[in-house]
Design a protein around this motif. Structure first.
Motif, mmCIF file in Angstrom:
data_model
loop_
_atom_site.group_PDB
_atom_site.id
_atom_site.type_symbol
_atom_site.label_atom_id
_atom_site.label_comp_id
_atom_site.label_asym_id
_atom_site.label_seq_id
_atom_site.Cartn_x
_atom_site.Cartn_y
_atom_site.Cartn_z
ATOM 1 N N SER A 198 0.826 -1.215 0.000
ATOM 2 C CA SER A 198 0.000 0.000 0.000
ATOM 3 C C SER A 198 0.857 1.261 0.000
ATOM 4 O O SER A 198 0.416 2.312 -0.479
ATOM 5 N N ILE A 220 -4.919 -4.602 2.159
ATOM 6 C CA ILE A 220 -5.863 -4.202 1.104
ATOM 7 C C ILE A 220 -5.974 -2.686 0.969
ATOM 8 O O ILE A 220 -6.861 -2.177 0.300
ATOM 9 N N GLY A 221 -5.045 -1.969 1.599
ATOM 10 C CA GLY A 221 -5.057 -0.524 1.465
ATOM 11 C C GLY A 221 -5.735 0.147 2.638
ATOM 12 O O GLY A 221 -5.900 -0.463 3.689
ATOM 13 N N PRO A 222 -6.136 1.383 2.424
ATOM 14 C CA PRO A 222 -6.118 2.080 1.136
ATOM 15 C C PRO A 222 -4.704 2.370 0.647
ATOM 16 O O PRO A 222 -3.772 2.491 1.435
ATOM 17 N N LEU A 228 -7.037 -4.227 6.389
ATOM 18 C CA LEU A 228 -6.657 -2.843 6.111
ATOM 19 C C LEU A 228 -5.197 -2.613 6.475
ATOM 20 O O LEU A 228 -4.753 -2.982 7.570
ATOM 21 N N TYR A 258 -4.409 9.288 3.086
ATOM 22 C CA TYR A 258 -5.343 8.298 3.600
ATOM 23 C C TYR A 258 -5.191 8.332 5.115
ATOM 24 O O TYR A 258 -4.068 8.310 5.627
ATOM 25 N N SER A 314 -6.962 7.175 9.189
ATOM 26 C CA SER A 314 -7.928 6.453 10.004
ATOM 27 C C SER A 314 -7.543 6.601 11.466
ATOM 28 O O SER A 314 -6.419 7.014 11.796
ATOM 29 N N ARG A 343 -11.065 -9.854 6.022
ATOM 30 C CA ARG A 343 -11.793 -9.485 4.818
ATOM 31 C C ARG A 343 -11.352 -10.329 3.622
ATOM 32 O O ARG A 343 -10.336 -11.021 3.668
ATOM 33 N N PRO A 386 -9.090 -4.874 -2.969
ATOM 34 C CA PRO A 386 -8.454 -3.593 -2.643
ATOM 35 C C PRO A 386 -9.424 -2.503 -2.211
ATOM 36 O O PRO A 386 -10.539 -2.408 -2.723
ATOM 37 N N GLU A 387 -8.983 -1.706 -1.269
ATOM 38 C CA GLU A 387 -9.734 -0.558 -0.747
ATOM 39 C C GLU A 387 -9.092 0.694 -1.345
ATOM 40 O O GLU A 387 -8.103 1.213 -0.832
ATOM 41 N N TYR A 388 -9.637 1.161 -2.459
ATOM 42 C CA TYR A 388 -9.010 2.281 -3.157
ATOM 43 C C TYR A 388 -9.452 3.645 -2.611
ATOM 44 O O TYR A 388 -8.682 4.589 -2.575
ATOM 45 N N LEU A 389 -10.705 3.783 -2.229
ATOM 46 C CA LEU A 389 -11.326 5.018 -1.750
ATOM 47 C C LEU A 389 -11.530 6.074 -2.833
ATOM 48 O O LEU A 389 -12.195 7.071 -2.604
#
Length: 244
Positions: A9, A61-63, A91, A138, A140, A221, A225-228
């Motif tokens: 990532s 898986i990212g983002p 994540l 990105y 969180s 999960r 991929p978690e691209y956003l």
């Protein structure tokens, strides 16, 4: 359980971890954020040459940026298919939260805990910000005790981070733990990182974070991929011919 973890990532990393013993069997870490394709094959070959063999593959898986993120996920799926073992996703910033929690535990002593009871309070927020390019980050929020996700992930310009956090019940100025490359890139807006050495997700901590999730009865999960946001590269639109 032996976990093979892969994260691309940000800068790329691969690790083989015995999560029952909490020990890293082998790990490889790239020294830049862009040469994922060149790094991943030799790194996997080196790590998988160990006698210990993985029971599970965990991919970050990212983002993360579109191309880099796909490299690690595709490699993890390929290993899982070749060896007949499951592949799951987590994540990527969970790895930074895990490293933060473990680093704090290593530094803690009975004397320091007695002198500062607040250091033991649960649910202290940890803000993690990574490079999203396009002059964005990105980010969180995790809780410092269990390294569990409290809010996010989000993507925004650095100047918008405080507003997004406020909408989710957090105040940027009161969060003391700030980790990730985003704080190195935009310290004037986001503030200085609390630990400069913790910048990108590392695969060994991704594996340990995954083991923590499983031990708590939470499912990992799918490796999606978690691209956003949309990819930087756009498909060329199909044009109708003017010839009849």
């Amino acid at each position: 359980m032996i976990i093979l973890a892969i994260d691309t990532s940000q800068s790329a990393s691969v690790a083989l971890v015995d999560t029952d013993a909490g020990s890293v069997i082998a790990a490889e870490q790239a020294d830049d954020q862009r040469r994922h394709v060149e790094f991943i094959g030799p790194a996997l070959a080196s790590v998988l040459a160990e006698d210990a063999q993985p029971d599970l593959v965990v991919v970050g898986i990212g983002p993360g940026p579109f191309t880099g993120l796909r490299v690690g996920i595709a490699a993890g799926i390929a290993v899982g298919q070749a060896r007949g073992i499951p592949v799951r996703g987590l994540l990527s910033q969970a790895a930074i939260a895990e490293e933060c929690m473990r680093s704090a535990a290593d530094l803690a002593t009975p004397e320091s805990e007695a002198a500062s009871p607040a250091a033991n309070e649960s649910d202290r927020p940890v803000l993690i910000a990574s490079d999203a390019r396009r002059k964005e980050v990105y980010f969180s929020v995790y809780d410092s005790t269990g390294a569990t996700l409290s809010a996010g992930p989000f993507v925004a310009k650095p100047a918008e981070v405080a507003s997004v956090l406020a909408d989710n019940g957090f105040r940027l100025e009161t969060i003391e733990e700030r980790l990730g490359r985003g704080f190195l890139l935009y310290p004037d807006i986001l503030g200085e990182p609390s630990v400069e050495s913790i910048t990108d997700p590392r695969a060994e901590y991704l594996a340990l974070a995954a083991a923590r999730e499983l031990a708590a009865g939470r499912e990992l999960r799918e490796p999606i991929p978690e691209y956003l946001r949309d990819a930087d590269a756009k498909a060329t639109p199909v044009r109708e011919s003017s010839l009849r």
